[in-house]
Design a protein around this motif. Structure first.
Motif, PDB file in Angstrom:
ATOM      1  N   PRO A 119       0.836  -1.198   0.000  1.00 52.95           N
ATOM      2  CA  PRO A 119       0.000   0.000   0.000  1.00 52.95           C
ATOM      3  C   PRO A 119       0.874   1.253   0.000  1.00 52.95           C
ATOM      4  N   SER A 120       0.282   2.409  -0.280  1.00 53.17           N
ATOM      5  CA  SER A 120       1.094   3.619  -0.330  1.00 53.17           C
ATOM      6  C   SER A 120       1.665   3.898   1.059  1.00 53.17           C
ATOM      7  N   GLY A 121       2.920   4.357   1.081  1.00 61.07           N
ATOM      8  CA  GLY A 121       3.576   4.617   2.352  1.00 61.07           C
ATOM      9  C   GLY A 121       4.257   3.401   2.940  1.00 61.07           C
ATOM     10  N   CYS A 122       4.340   2.310   2.170  1.00 58.73           N
ATOM     11  CA  CYS A 122       4.938   1.098   2.734  1.00 58.73           C
ATOM     12  C   CYS A 122       6.447   1.103   2.585  1.00 58.73           C
ATOM     13  N   GLY A 123       7.007   2.038   1.829  1.00 59.63           N
ATOM     14  CA  GLY A 123       8.453   2.131   1.692  1.00 59.63           C
ATOM     15  C   GLY A 123       8.973   1.631   0.358  1.00 59.63           C
ATOM     16  N   LYS A 124       8.057   1.194  -0.525  1.00 59.86           N
ATOM     17  CA  LYS A 124       8.528   0.630  -1.791  1.00 59.86           C
ATOM     18  C   LYS A 124       9.158   1.697  -2.683  1.00 59.86           C
ATOM     19  N   THR A 125       8.528   2.887  -2.734  1.00 64.07           N
ATOM     20  CA  THR A 125       9.088   3.944  -3.575  1.00 64.07           C
ATOM     21  C   THR A 125      10.399   4.469  -3.002  1.00 64.07           C
ATOM     22  N   SER A 126      10.475   4.592  -1.675  1.00 63.81           N
ATOM     23  CA  SER A 126      11.725   5.030  -1.051  1.00 63.81           C
ATOM     24  C   SER A 126      12.855   4.054  -1.386  1.00 63.81           C
ATOM     25  N   THR A 127      12.536   2.758  -1.352  1.00 67.32           N
ATOM     26  CA  THR A 127      13.554   1.761  -1.668  1.00 67.32           C
ATOM     27  C   THR A 127      14.043   1.947  -3.103  1.00 67.32           C
ATOM     28  N   LEU A 128      13.088   2.130  -4.012  1.00 68.82           N
ATOM     29  CA  LEU A 128      13.447   2.325  -5.419  1.00 68.82           C
ATOM     30  C   LEU A 128      14.309   3.569  -5.593  1.00 68.82           C
ATOM     31  N   ARG A 129      13.928   4.664  -4.898  1.00 63.72           N
ATOM     32  CA  ARG A 129      14.662   5.920  -5.021  1.00 63.72           C
ATOM     33  C   ARG A 129      16.079   5.805  -4.457  1.00 63.72           C
ATOM     34  N   MET A 130      16.233   4.927  -3.468  1.00 65.53           N
ATOM     35  CA  MET A 130      17.579   4.722  -2.943  1.00 65.53           C
ATOM     36  C   MET A 130      18.430   3.942  -3.934  1.00 65.53           C
ATOM     37  N   ILE A 131      17.819   3.000  -4.637  1.00 62.76           N
ATOM     38  CA  ILE A 131      18.576   2.259  -5.650  1.00 62.76           C
ATOM     39  C   ILE A 131      18.964   3.217  -6.787  1.00 62.76           C
ATOM     40  N   ALA A 132      18.026   4.117  -7.154  1.00 61.95           N
ATOM     41  CA  ALA A 132      18.308   5.068  -8.229  1.00 61.95           C
ATOM     42  C   ALA A 132      19.328   6.117  -7.803  1.00 61.95           C
ATOM     43  N   GLY A 133      19.410   6.379  -6.494  1.00 58.94           N
ATOM     44  CA  GLY A 133      20.362   7.374  -6.001  1.00 58.94           C
ATOM     45  C   GLY A 133      19.735   8.715  -5.689  1.00 58.94           C
ATOM     46  N   PHE A 134      18.387   8.829  -5.750  1.00 58.32           N
ATOM     47  CA  PHE A 134      17.735  10.107  -5.417  1.00 58.32           C
ATOM     48  C   PHE A 134      17.733  10.330  -3.914  1.00 58.32           C
TER      49      PHE A 134
END
Lengths: 367, 288, 290
Positions: free
Chosen positions: A40-55
């Motif tokens: 669900p939104s806010g579960c940390g999936k996008t943050s994880t992706l952004r860390m892999i991308a380097g943002f």
């Protein structure tokens, strides 16, 4: 599919002020995998992706891409590319210029750029759209430009952040197939972030189900659906009936649960449980069966007498809401294998019946 | 569950009509009111333009058509000198305030620092402060520092076009900041992330992506600063020194004595210039 | 998840911040903040005989302000005429902004553009245009005479000042109102009607509270410059009665000799009154909002 590791997250934590977005996760993603992060939104999936991308950089822990520690390496020096949620196409550039941008930044030989751009656009079936501006294109077309713009750089890993979220249902189904086909053809590792479970099940080799910054389960679509290891995963993926109770007996792979009403239900335990522990039985509605009451049968394991409350015919199957003694509501889906208008063939509200569930289709879950 | 997750994200973008029912009385009243207001706003302007072509030497009556007043205007060295001074001040203050204001806007939107709320407040003050207070405080300030400089070095400084320009920069900066900040706010940050993702470092990202996309905002800010400087009367009145006349000050001095068709003509020209500038800034916005 | 990470290295960030911030900030501190400090200082000094300033500390300037009838009445006149101007502009501007918002999109662009032109046109030029109309041998008197009535004194009256102020400030009221109404969801009016509100009730209970930010912004934008104005009362009012701005201009520029300390004190009291007025206004309107 080789077995080498593309992405390796080791004890990664991300905090934004007081909020912990990602809480000490470890995860390995293999080369050539179509890997989804679902939650669900806010579960940390996008943050994880952004860390892999380097943002974003991890607050704690390390990220390795093909064995190389990323640390504070900025996004523009990482061997990954991203397809953004809203595509993030540069509005002041044509489609061609958008696709060429990454190559120019890399300092690729100027003469080879037009050919590679053309190739990338043809790959996403937009060969003749190069001179257009992003805003002159439909959502689906913009989506494909974003894909071409990322893939033209031959990234080691492609990151996709809910790329289909803005498309309508029909287009989304088409793009799902197209994306999967593309990934199989190119053999690039795809990391796909979505909150849509159907999307994840359709496309992924493996799925990580996330909640509140944690990874709850990693597995193939079948594993995630058929053998969820906790209540949240069973609830989030598909639909299910939960029956709470206390563990009576446990023997490693199976356990018996006693419910408040005194029923005994047996089920498979993905994780070992102890007698006396409170737990939940999860029964998928399509795995339960509704049987006619047979006067002389003795109550067998995993059956309970019920009364039919409501019957909804939805074409492919019929969804039946039943009420057990003690007031508990359960739903049962029966596939409509018969082709008849004969009402006798179906259940009706008020019918007495017996609900049965094979022991291996009932899961004893904790949490 | 499976059905529920397939929600579409369509947002209505069509402006719903404001229906008042079948009675159109409200519409009539609003329409009539609007017509009267537009007349109120434009009749004086029309009269001004018309009477810049009248032969009447008092410039308040229509006695026949002539271009004479415009011709006289261009041979009036004093007015032409004032106009040139005004343009010079406007150009200089526009360049300076656009550069300073854009840098400030970048700082406010793109960096974090502890004094941010205080700086934010300081940036809004020149917009809300009454112009006359700003004008007379600058007048006092320059007098004060000229005295100190004279005391220390013996050099005598006087108010000039330079003091007016410095003052115009001070009050234009904040307006430029507001305009450029808006375009930075509307700028989709993900575009910068996308550029970084595609291999552009900070410098390349700024010049290839951010700058071209906020350029209309910067030009808009510059046009605003230019217009503010051209139109400014109060600060110019207080800060221009003897012998360095600016157009609005010159016009004010003449108008106080009498209405003349020459003033009608120069006012019409100033009006045309403002209209052109508004038009330019609007075209710029529509292109965005 | 738009929040910025606190973790990445920060030294270069701080340097960048100060490079961006430094020039403009230093400029504003010198040429905006410091001058304000100077007039605060001046307001406590003694005026010299030749229009100079003597470094003798005194409260006399403030005492003069509050005892001299001339100054108090100028304050009142300015504030009163500004309130009136603001109110009339609001009354005229709101329905007009509503009309523009409700027009078909193509018309809206044109109608808005027609408001922008006077908004950007030199205030002096626009005030001057009224002189031509109101002059003794001007357009309006020509019209009056053509109707067989005697010539009237129109220019150099307080009425002319008020008309000029309203004319000058109206665009500054309309634009913020337009912006607020443009954001307003007109479906809410239908919802209100559906729930039994008549048009007037729907306006008072739904539209007005929702567009209050525009009303506040427009009012402040009109009120502030009007309190300090002197051009309109000079050109259209014939400088017969003193407004705050006239006195300020005179104290700094014209009177023989100029009295900068008194002028500074007057400006400071002016700013103080303005700040208090705006705070009261904001309080009143935001409470209504709730």
């Amino acid at each position: 599919m080789s077995d080498s590791i593309a992405i390796d997250l080791r004890n990664v934590t991300k905090r934004f002020g007081d909020v912990t977005a990602v809480d000490n996760i470890s995860l390995q993603i293999r080369d050539g995998e179509f890997f989804s992060m679902l939650g669900p939104s806010g579960c940390g999936k996008t943050s994880t992706l952004r860390m892999i991308a380097g943002f974003e950089y991890p607050s704690l822990g390390q990220i390795y891409i093909h064995g190389r520690e990323m640390g504070h390496i900025p996004p523009y020096q990482r061997p990954v590319n991203t397809v953004f949620q809203s595509y993030a196409l540069f509005p002041h550039m044509t489609v061609e210029q958008n696709v060429a941008f990454g190559l120019q930044m890399k300092g690729v030989d100027k003469a080879s750029i037009p050919g590679r751009v053309k190739e990338a656009l043809e790959m996403v079936r937009l060969g003749s759209f190069g001179a257009r501006r992003p805003r002159q294109m439909s959502g689906g077309q913009q989506q494909r430009v974003a894909l071409a713009r990322a893939l033209v750089n031959h990234p080691e890993v492609l990151l996709l952040d809910e790329p289909l979220g803005a498309l309508d249902q029909k287009l989304r189904k088409e793009m799902q197939l197209e994306l999967k086909g593309l990934q199989e053809r190119l053999g690039i590792t795809f990391i796909f972030v979505t909150h849509d479970q159907e999307e994840a099940l359709t496309m992924s080799d493996r799925i990580a189900v996330m909640s509140q910054g944690n990874i709850l389960q990693v597995g193939s679509p079948t594993e995630i659906y058929e053998r969820p290891i906790c209540r949240f995963v069973a609830d989030f993926i598909g639909e299910t009936n939960f029956i709470d109770g206390t563990v009576r007996e446990a023997n490693g792979t199976h356990a018996t649960l006693a419910t408040e009403e005194g029923l005994h239900v047996q089920g498979y335990t993905p994780r070992p449980v102890q007698p006396g522990q409170s737990a939940t039985i999860s029964i998928r509605p399509e795995k339960a069966r509704l049987l006619p009451v047979n006067g002389n049968s003795t109550p067998a394991a995993n059956t309970m007498p019920v009364r039919v409350e409501r019957v909804s015919y939805i074409g492919s199957d019929t969804r039946i809401l039943v009420r057990a003694h003690g007031g508990r509501s359960l739903s049962v889906w029966e596939q409509n294998t018969l082709s008849t208008l004969d009402r006798e063939a179906y259940w009706e509200a008020g019918d007495e019946a017996v609900l049965a569930c094979p022991v291996d289709n009932a899961l004893v879950l904790t949490e | 569950m499976i059905e529920a997750s397939s929600k579409t994200q369509a947002r209505p973008t069509v402006r719903p009509g404001f229906r008042l029912g079948t009675i159109s009385w409200g519409n009539w009243a609003l329409g009539t009111h609007a017509l009267l207001v537009y007349l109120f706003l434009y009749v004086p302007i029309a009269v001004l333009v018309l009477f810049s072509f009248t032969q009447d030497q008092f410039g308040t009556r229509w006695t026949g058509f002539t271009f004479d007043w415009y011709a006289r205007l261009f041979s009036n060295d004093r007015l032409m000198g004032a106009a040139l001074n005004t343009l010079y001040v406007a150009l200089a203050s526009t360049v300076a305030s656009t550069v300073l204001g854009t840098l400030l806007a970048m700082a406010m939107e793109r960096t974090r620092f502890r004094a941010r709320p205080a700086v934010d407040g300081l940036l809004y003050l020149p917009i809300v402060i009454p112009e006359i207070v700003m004008a007379l405080s600058l007048l006092a300030f320059f007098a004060f520092f000229f005295d100190i400089i004279e005391f220390v070095t013996g050099a005598t400084l006087r108010r000039s076009l330079t003091t007016v320009t410095l003052a115009h920069i001070a009050f234009s900066i904040s307006f430029v900041v507001v305009v450029v900040r808006t375009s930075l706010k509307n700028f989709d940050m993900r575009l910068e992330e996308a550029a970084a993702d595609l291999g552009a470092n900070g410098w390349k990202t700024f010049w290839r992506i951010t700058f071209p996309l906020i350029l209309p905002g910067i030009i808009g800010g510059a046009l605003l600063a230019f217009t503010l400087s051209l139109d400014d009367f109060i600060i110019s009145l207080f800060l221009s020194g003897p012998g360095t006349s600016l157009l609005p000050v010159e016009v004010y001095g003449r108008v106080k004595r009498a209405i003349t068709p020459e003033i009608n003509a120069i006012s019409t020209l100033m009006l045309m210039l403002s209209m052109t500038l508004v038009f330019l800034s609007q075209v710029l916005q529509r292109r965005r | 998840m738009a929040a910025k990470s606190l973790d990445p290295p920060q030294r270069s960030d701080r340097l960048r911040t100060w490079l961006l911030l430094g020039p403009g900030l230093i400029y504003l501190l010198i040429f905006f903040a410091l001058p304000l400090v100077v007039i605060v200082l001046y307001s406590f000094l003694t005026p010299g005989p030749r229009g100079n300033v003597e470094w003798v500390f005194t409260f006399n300037n403030y005492i003069t302000l509050f005892t001299g009838d001339l100054y108090l009445s100028a304050y009142w006149r300015s504030i009163w005429s500004s309130l009136l101007t603001t109110f009339v502009c609001l009354l005229i501007g709101y329905p007009l902004a509503l009309f523009i918002v409700r027009s078909p999109p193509r018309w809206r662009v044109v109608l808005l553009f027609l408001i922008l032109i006077p908004f950007w046109t030199n205030f002096l030029v626009r005030t001057y245009a009224w002189m031509i109309i109101l002059a003794n041998n001007g357009l309006l008197n020509g019209l009056i005479q053509a109707l067989g009535m005697p010539r009237q004194t129109l220019l150099n009256t307080e009425g002319a000042t008020l008309v000029g102020l309203i004319y000058g400030e109206l665009p500054f009221m309309i634009l913020p109102l337009y912006a607020a109404l443009d954001r307003f969801d007109f479906n809410l009016m239908e919802a209100a009607a559906d729930l039994g509100a008549n048009r007037w009730q729907a306006f008072l209970r739904v539209m007005l509270p929702q567009t209050m930010p525009g009303v506040v912004a427009g009012s402040v934008l009109v009120f502030i410059p009007t309190v300090g104005q002197f051009v309109v009362s000079d050109l259209l009012g014939g400088a017969k009665v003193d407004y705050l701005g006239n006195i300020l201009q005179r104290l700094f520029q014209r009177s023989n000799p100029p009295n900068w300390p008194l002028g500074s004190a007057m400006a400071i009291v002016f700013m103080f009154v303005l700040t208090v007025a705006i705070i009261i206004y904001f309080r009143g309107t935001t409470e209504e909002d709730r």
